[in-house]
Design an enzyme around this catalytic site. Structure first.
Site, PDB file in Angstrom:
ATOM      1  N   MET A 248      60.066  42.058  29.851  1.00 29.42           N
ATOM      2  CA  MET A 248      59.088  42.836  29.094  1.00 29.42           C
ATOM      3  C   MET A 248      58.903  44.219  29.701  1.00 29.42           C
ATOM      4  O   MET A 248      59.108  45.227  29.049  1.00 29.42           O
ATOM      5  CB  MET A 248      57.741  42.101  29.043  1.00 29.42           C
ATOM      6  CG  MET A 248      57.709  40.903  28.126  1.00 29.42           C
ATOM      7  SD  MET A 248      56.028  40.230  27.908  1.00 29.42           S
ATOM      8  CE  MET A 248      55.884  39.190  29.354  1.00 29.42           C
TER       9      MET A 248
ATOM     10  N   SER B 194      51.686  47.141  30.610  1.00 28.48           N
ATOM     11  CA  SER B 194      50.760  46.387  29.762  1.00 28.48           C
ATOM     12  C   SER B 194      50.889  46.758  28.287  1.00 28.48           C
ATOM     13  O   SER B 194      50.590  45.953  27.409  1.00 28.48           O
ATOM     14  CB  SER B 194      49.320  46.630  30.228  1.00 28.48           C
ATOM     15  OG  SER B 194      49.140  46.162  31.553  1.00 28.48           O
TER      16      SER B 194
ATOM     17  N   GLU C 295      50.529  31.619  29.921  1.00 26.12           N
ATOM     18  CA  GLU C 295      51.011  32.344  31.096  1.00 26.12           C
ATOM     19  C   GLU C 295      49.847  32.713  32.011  1.00 26.12           C
ATOM     20  O   GLU C 295      49.928  32.567  33.242  1.00 26.12           O
ATOM     21  CB  GLU C 295      51.757  33.608  30.669  1.00 26.12           C
ATOM     22  CG  GLU C 295      52.197  34.478  31.835  1.00 26.12           C
ATOM     23  CD  GLU C 295      52.932  35.735  31.409  1.00 26.12           C
ATOM     24  OE1 GLU C 295      53.178  36.598  32.269  1.00 26.12           O
ATOM     25  OE2 GLU C 295      53.263  35.858  30.207  1.00 26.12           O
TER      26      GLU C 295
ATOM     27  N   GLN D 228      26.469  31.327  62.762  1.00 25.26           N
ATOM     28  CA  GLN D 228      25.873  31.293  61.426  1.00 25.26           C
ATOM     29  C   GLN D 228      26.645  32.152  60.435  1.00 25.26           C
ATOM     30  O   GLN D 228      26.840  31.758  59.272  1.00 25.26           O
ATOM     31  CB  GLN D 228      24.414  31.748  61.474  1.00 25.26           C
ATOM     32  CG  GLN D 228      23.698  31.596  60.135  1.00 25.26           C
ATOM     33  CD  GLN D 228      22.288  32.121  60.164  1.00 25.26           C
ATOM     34  OE1 GLN D 228      22.067  33.313  60.314  1.00 25.26           O
ATOM     35  NE2 GLN D 228      21.315  31.199  60.058  1.00 25.26           N
TER      36      GLN D 228
ATOM     37  N   GLN E 295      39.947  37.844  57.926  1.00 23.44           N
ATOM     38  CA  GLN E 295      38.981  38.447  58.842  1.00 23.44           C
ATOM     39  C   GLN E 295      38.476  37.426  59.859  1.00 23.44           C
ATOM     40  O   GLN E 295      38.317  37.735  61.042  1.00 23.44           O
ATOM     41  CB  GLN E 295      37.806  39.027  58.048  1.00 23.44           C
ATOM     42  CG  GLN E 295      36.802  39.807  58.896  1.00 23.44           C
ATOM     43  CD  GLN E 295      37.318  41.170  59.322  1.00 23.44           C
ATOM     44  OE1 GLN E 295      38.288  41.661  58.769  1.00 23.44           O
ATOM     45  NE2 GLN E 295      36.679  41.762  60.320  1.00 23.44           N
TER      46      GLN E 295
END
Length: 381
Positions: free
Chosen positions: A126, A133, A244, A281, A338
């Site tokens: 394509m 797009s 897709e 925490q 991270q």
């Protein structure tokens, strides 16, 4: 929450796929990353255990089953293995509807046995250097001359581009007709004038062959036209895009789950300031947030799979799944990297490979921006 999408037969199939990947793929994938391609022999071995063409009729070597849950099993296990080079999801999830639903009896007999066995690898052409797009902006043409179409043009970013034997080429058969002037033609390996450019060097997914394709006066038999008549290509593409995009969403959630799971284990063993980093925490809060979002995404995608199986998945449903899960995937993997600290930047850790592999997910199959536009238009503005 307990996942209830799969039945016993799907779980048995999962075990078969998992064993195959552990034996035939995992030990070799690092080398394939260096080579920039997966050997064709792997496709044939996968075909031998029934990993391709579930919807292909039994008379042509398939299972004759229309159940996307089998497709999802393969994608989830491939992702869990880290085998980003395998183009199986394109073959099964994207290309199967074209070769099963749009082919006539003669075409089915020619192509479906090889499709199901893994001997014929497929791709769709394509995207072009100047058209991504915007499919109506393609410049590849197919001019009818007697019993053939003469195809000219160039395609790029084609997954399975090097290995593919059957390429569904999107071309303009009537440049003046807009969307109604686009047709789909199957270009076969070895056709004169059909050549492949370089295997493109990407930032991730290094083992997946992604290539440029060139068509220089390629004479494609008119018998290779998909569908009963010219000018239906754009609408055929639009009809198949929801599946897709769901396929990409399935992979996105599986990738997020895999990386999150390994990161939780890493946080249990990695120590800092005399205790494991999972005891802080901030770490718990980050993981709690990611785990919540991934589970919510999982249940939406599973609902989409059920809806697809019922023949009711809409373009809007699929667009929501595609953009949300792929953006979530990149967020989850980035934050998990991270938490790995400096080790997350080392390619020996799976999170590093997952990070570079994931970046394309918000781009191909329709960018996040295009997905939001599809959803936004549905409001009737």
């Amino acid at each position: 929450m307990q996942r209830d999408l799969f039945e016993e037969e799907h779980q048995l199939f999962r075990e078969t796929v998992r064993e195959f990947l552990a034996r035939e793929v995992a030990p070799h994938h690092a080398q394939w990353e260096k080579d920039g391609i997966v050997p064709r022999e792997v496709w044939k071995k996968a075909g031998e255990i029934g990993m391709f063409g579930f919807g292909v009729p039994e008379e042509f070597g398939g299972a004759g089953i229309t159940d996307f849950r089998y497709n999802a099993v393969i994608s989830e296990e491939v992702i869990a293995t880290g085998a980003s080079g395998l183009g199986f999801s394109l073959h099964n999830d994207v290309m199967a509807p074209y070769f099963v639903d749009l082919t006539n009896d003669e075409q089915k007999a020619r192509w479906l046995p090889g499709f199901a066995s893994g001997e014929l690898i497929t791709a769709v052409a394509m995207s072009e250097p100047g058209a991504g797009s915007d499919l109506q902006g393609i410049r590849t043409t197919a001019v009818r001359e007697g019993d053939h179409y003469v195809v000219n043009g160039q395609k790029t970013f084609i997954t399975n581009g090097i290995n593919s034997d059957l390429v569904v080429a999107v071309a303009k058969t009537d440049p003046e007709a807009g969307a109604r002037g686009i047709s789909l033609l199957v270009v076969e390996r070895g056709m004169e004038g059909f050549t492949r450019g370089r295997n493109l060097e990407k930032i991730g997914m290094h083992a997946q062959d992604t290539a440029e394709l060139f068509f220089d006066n390629v004479r494609v038999p008119a018998a290779n036209l998909l569908g009963p008549q010219e000018g239906q290509g754009f609408f055929q593409l639009m009809a198949n895009l929801p599946q897709e995009r769901l396929s990409i969403a399935v992979m996105a959630v599986a990738a997020a789950e895999t990386v999150l799971r390994t990161t939780i284990e890493y946080c249990k063993s990695r120590t800092a300031f005399g205790r494991n980093i999972g005891s802080f925490q901030n770490t718990r809060f980050v993981l709690a947030e990611l785990d919540t979002e991934v589970e919510i995404a999982r249940h939406y995608v599973d609902k989409c799979i059920r809806t697809l199986n019922a023949g009711e998945l809409t373009a809007v449903d699929a667009a929501k799944a595609k953009w949300w899960t792929t953006e979530l995937q990149t967020k989850v993997i980035d934050r998990c990297l991270q938490l790995h600290g400096g080790y997350g930047y080392m390619m020996e850790y799976p999170v590093a490979k997952a990070w570079v592999d994931s970046r394309v997910q918000t781009i191909y199959g329709g960018t996040t921006e295009i997905m939001k536009e599809i959803i936004g238009r549905s409001f009737g503005f």
